[in-house]
Design an enzyme around this catalytic site. Structure first.
Site, PDB file in Angstrom:
ATOM      1  N   ASP A 192       0.833  -1.194   0.000  1.00  0.00           N
ATOM      2  CA  ASP A 192       0.000   0.000   0.000  1.00  0.00           C
ATOM      3  C   ASP A 192       0.873   1.250   0.000  1.00  0.00           C
ATOM      4  O   ASP A 192       1.973   1.245  -0.557  1.00  0.00           O
ATOM      5  CB  ASP A 192      -0.932  -0.040   1.221  1.00  0.00           C
ATOM      6  CG  ASP A 192      -2.311   0.503   0.927  1.00  0.00           C
ATOM      7  OD1 ASP A 192      -2.424   1.724   0.697  1.00  0.00           O
ATOM      8  OD2 ASP A 192      -3.269  -0.281   0.938  1.00  0.00           O
ATOM      9  N   HIS A 267      -3.804   5.707   3.380  1.00  0.00           N
ATOM     10  CA  HIS A 267      -4.522   4.491   3.015  1.00  0.00           C
ATOM     11  C   HIS A 267      -3.919   3.245   3.654  1.00  0.00           C
ATOM     12  O   HIS A 267      -4.639   2.375   4.166  1.00  0.00           O
ATOM     13  CB  HIS A 267      -4.529   4.366   1.488  1.00  0.00           C
ATOM     14  CG  HIS A 267      -5.490   3.383   0.938  1.00  0.00           C
ATOM     15  ND1 HIS A 267      -5.133   2.097   0.607  1.00  0.00           N
ATOM     16  CD2 HIS A 267      -6.798   3.495   0.638  1.00  0.00           C
ATOM     17  CE1 HIS A 267      -6.182   1.462   0.112  1.00  0.00           C
ATOM     18  NE2 HIS A 267      -7.214   2.287   0.125  1.00  0.00           N
ATOM     19  N   SER A 460     -11.336  -1.538  -0.815  1.00  0.00           N
ATOM     20  CA  SER A 460     -10.041  -1.528  -0.124  1.00  0.00           C
ATOM     21  C   SER A 460     -10.192  -1.922   1.325  1.00  0.00           C
ATOM     22  O   SER A 460      -9.250  -2.437   1.938  1.00  0.00           O
ATOM     23  CB  SER A 460      -9.439  -0.120  -0.155  1.00  0.00           C
ATOM     24  OG  SER A 460      -8.611   0.041  -1.259  1.00  0.00           O
TER      25      SER A 460
END
Length: 582
Positions: A192, A267, A460
């Site tokens: 990520d 994220h 996600s």
């Protein structure tokens, strides 16, 4: 009339004596006592209550004032008399009140012993003395559904709770935690944007990891994507992935447009928190796998990331040697890939071949790959989720329908909550709560921030729920292969609902169909569009590690505290858990 509790010295004496020598077993050695209760021999254990007028009770009274030695002798005498009448060799354990005590018998199950003793004329009640296990509900303040702490949405971490009529898609992590909360020997790699190592709710969970950005290239573009002043190195920290108008005007990142202008997403920190935030630690949120370690592998920066960095990251995470990089000392058993883009893993292109080969190499190392299906509003699943061998995860609303943004297709393995807001205005009602950073561009140091009521939604955040459950599976059965983990997940899913959907509660959305290139928003999932069904953490874990027969089905919180045991011993006569997909 109830009797007063004994004085503190007497109470402590009662407790210590009871712990040192259970009634009727005091002549046994410690090893013999253990063998009697934990070996291969069956030992029945029940609680019996004598009738008030029973001869055994009238023969010698037992009260809170009875000293320890006398209390043992009375309990032993009652058990022996009962055993003689029933033709059994009974051993006395502690008394609960003046007429109720625990008795044991070798060679009989607890159920059989209870049935035998219930027939005695002096017995009023018999109950199997079940072994209860703690209900593993974490004490993290943002977990409870009713908690409004720190700006919570009011539904807490709804997606981890047992399913209900209002929370149809919740994965029942609580039930799974009664079987296992994970193992520190299982490593989950998060490919990520990197992670904020200084987030307090990730403390102790994060391994050093690696920053792959620029590992395969040496150009200015890679340096701009990395946004940390260097290329590939051992620092997987997330410096922020914000994109400004100035970045676009400078043209330093190919393919980056004004559509990419946004604040930093943090994220990787959000995904990591869902998988394994430090749990039951009294702060923030709980992760799915409480004990598993997280290996941050930074492959995404400003405007996404390159295939080459992702391929290198996948191989490195699984413990495969990558030229120019040090060997990973902590190979991952699970790779979470909450990222994706267009293309098919079977279109014959070089990109497809590289993904297919990388997936095969990682799986050959025994690692499970979990990927987000994508957020194309009902259109086709993209790379890498559509590669054979990857567990692709679609997103669900809290009521179990496909959430509007989720991609669909036959490549999807199963579905899990992805968050949805329901309301047209105000705070999002069903977001995916997780760890984050409050910095708009660069990070705020040591920031104990959570997404709270922000609209934190996307496949996600569906994928890490599955990754966390995969980690739990491997924690209880490390020898599982990737295919066996997949089978455990898909064979235990709950079926998709066919009613009760609609964003307003009264609409009736259509069934999801095969992707056609047109958007399809909320719809009722089918097994050809959203996978085998809805993730069930408890059922998946139970399929590889069934609960012991003596357990009462997970939960119940039956562990005795010393204070409670003390009260029992006192004989008081009261008994009363490429691009990040948004």
């Amino acid at each position: 009339m109830s009797q007063p509790f004994p004085s503190r010295p007497l109470a402590l004496g009662l407790l210590m004596a009871a712990l040192a020598a259970p009634l009727g077993l005091q002549a046994q050695s410690a090893s013999a006592a253990v063998a009697a209760t934990s070996g291969t021999e069956t030992v029945g254990r029940v609680v019996v209550r004598f009738k008030a007028g029973a001869q055994s009770v009238r023969a010698q009274a037992l009260s809170a004032r009875t000293d320890v030695a006398t209390a043992r002798q009375i309990a032993r005498s009652r058990a022996q008399s009962l055993g003689q009448r029933m033709g059994l060799a009974l051993h006395a354990h502690h008394s609960l009140d003046e007429r109720t005590q625990v008795v044991l018998a070798r060679g009989l199950s607890s159920e059989a012993l209870a049935a035998r003793l219930a027939r005695d004329s002096e017995i009023e009640l018999v109950a199997v003395d079940h072994r209860r296990r703690l209900a593993a509900v974490p004490n993290d303040p943002l977990y409870p559904q009713v908690n409004q702490a720190q700006g919570s949405n009011g539904h807490g971490q709804w997606y981890l709770m047992p399913p209900s009529k209002d929370l149809v898609s919740s994965i029942n992590a609580e039930g799974a935690w009664d079987l296992s909360t994970g193992s520190s020997s299982v490593v989950v790699a998060v490919l990520d944007t990197g992670v904020r190592y200084d987030h307090p709710d990730l403390a102790g969970k994060l391994l050093p990891g690696y920053d792959m950005i620029g590992a395969m290239t040496n150009d200015v573009d890679a340096l701009a994507v990395a946004n940390d002043g260097d290329r590939a190195d051992s620092d997987a920290s997330d410096p922020g992935d914000w994109v400004s108008n100035a970045d676009i005007e400078a043209g330093s990142i190919s393919g980056c447009t004004y559509d990419d202008v946004a604040n930093s997403s943090w994220h990787g920190t959000r995904v990591s928190g869902l998988i394994g935030a430090a749990s039951n630690n009294g702060i923030g949120v709980a992760g799915v796998s409480w004990s598993s370690k997280i290996l941050p592998v930074r492959v995404l920066g400003k405007c996404g990331g390159y295939d080459s960095d992702i391929w290198a990251g996948m191989r490195w995470a699984a413990g495969i040697a990558v030229p120019g990089l040090p060997l990973n000392p902590s190979p991952a058993r699970v790779l979470n890939m909450s990222l994706g883009g267009g293309g098919s893993c079977s279109d014959g292109s070089g990109t497809a071949t590289m993904y297919a080969e990388t997936v095969a190499a990682v799986r050959a190392k025994g690692a499970v790959i979990v990927a987000a299906a994508g957020n194309t509003s009902g259109q086709a699943v993209g790379l890498p989720a559509n590669c054979s061998g990857v567990i692709a995860v679609a997103g669900l609303r809290h009521v179990g329908t496909k959430v509007g943004f989720s991609s669909v297709g036959p490549e999807v393995t199963l579905a899990a909550p992805g968050g949805n807001c329901v309301n047209a205005s105000g705070a999002c009602l069903y977001p995916m709560l997780s760890t984050t950073n409050s910095g708009k561009q660069g990070p705020v140091s040591n920031d104990n921030a959570y997404t709270n009521s922000d609209a934190s939604v996307g496949t996600s955040f569906s994928a890490p729920l599955v990754s966390g459950v995969a980690a739990l599976l491997l924690s209880v059965k490390p020898e599982l292969t990737p295919d066996q983990v997949r089978q455990a997940l898909v064979s235990t899913v709950r079926p998709f609902p066919t009613t009760g959907g609609g964003s307003a509660g009264d609409a009736n959305p259509p069934a999801c169909t095969a992707p056609t290139g047109a958007d399809q928003l909320e719809c009722y999932c089918t097994t050809s569009t959203c996978g085998a069904g809805m993730l069930d953490a408890r059922a998946a874990l139970a399929s590889v590690a069934p609960p012991p027969p003596a357990s009462s089905g997970g939960g119940g919180g039956g562990a005795m505290s010393p204070a409670w045991l003390l009260a029992l011993l006192a004989s008081v006569p009261l008994l009363r858990r490429w691009r990040r997909q948004p």
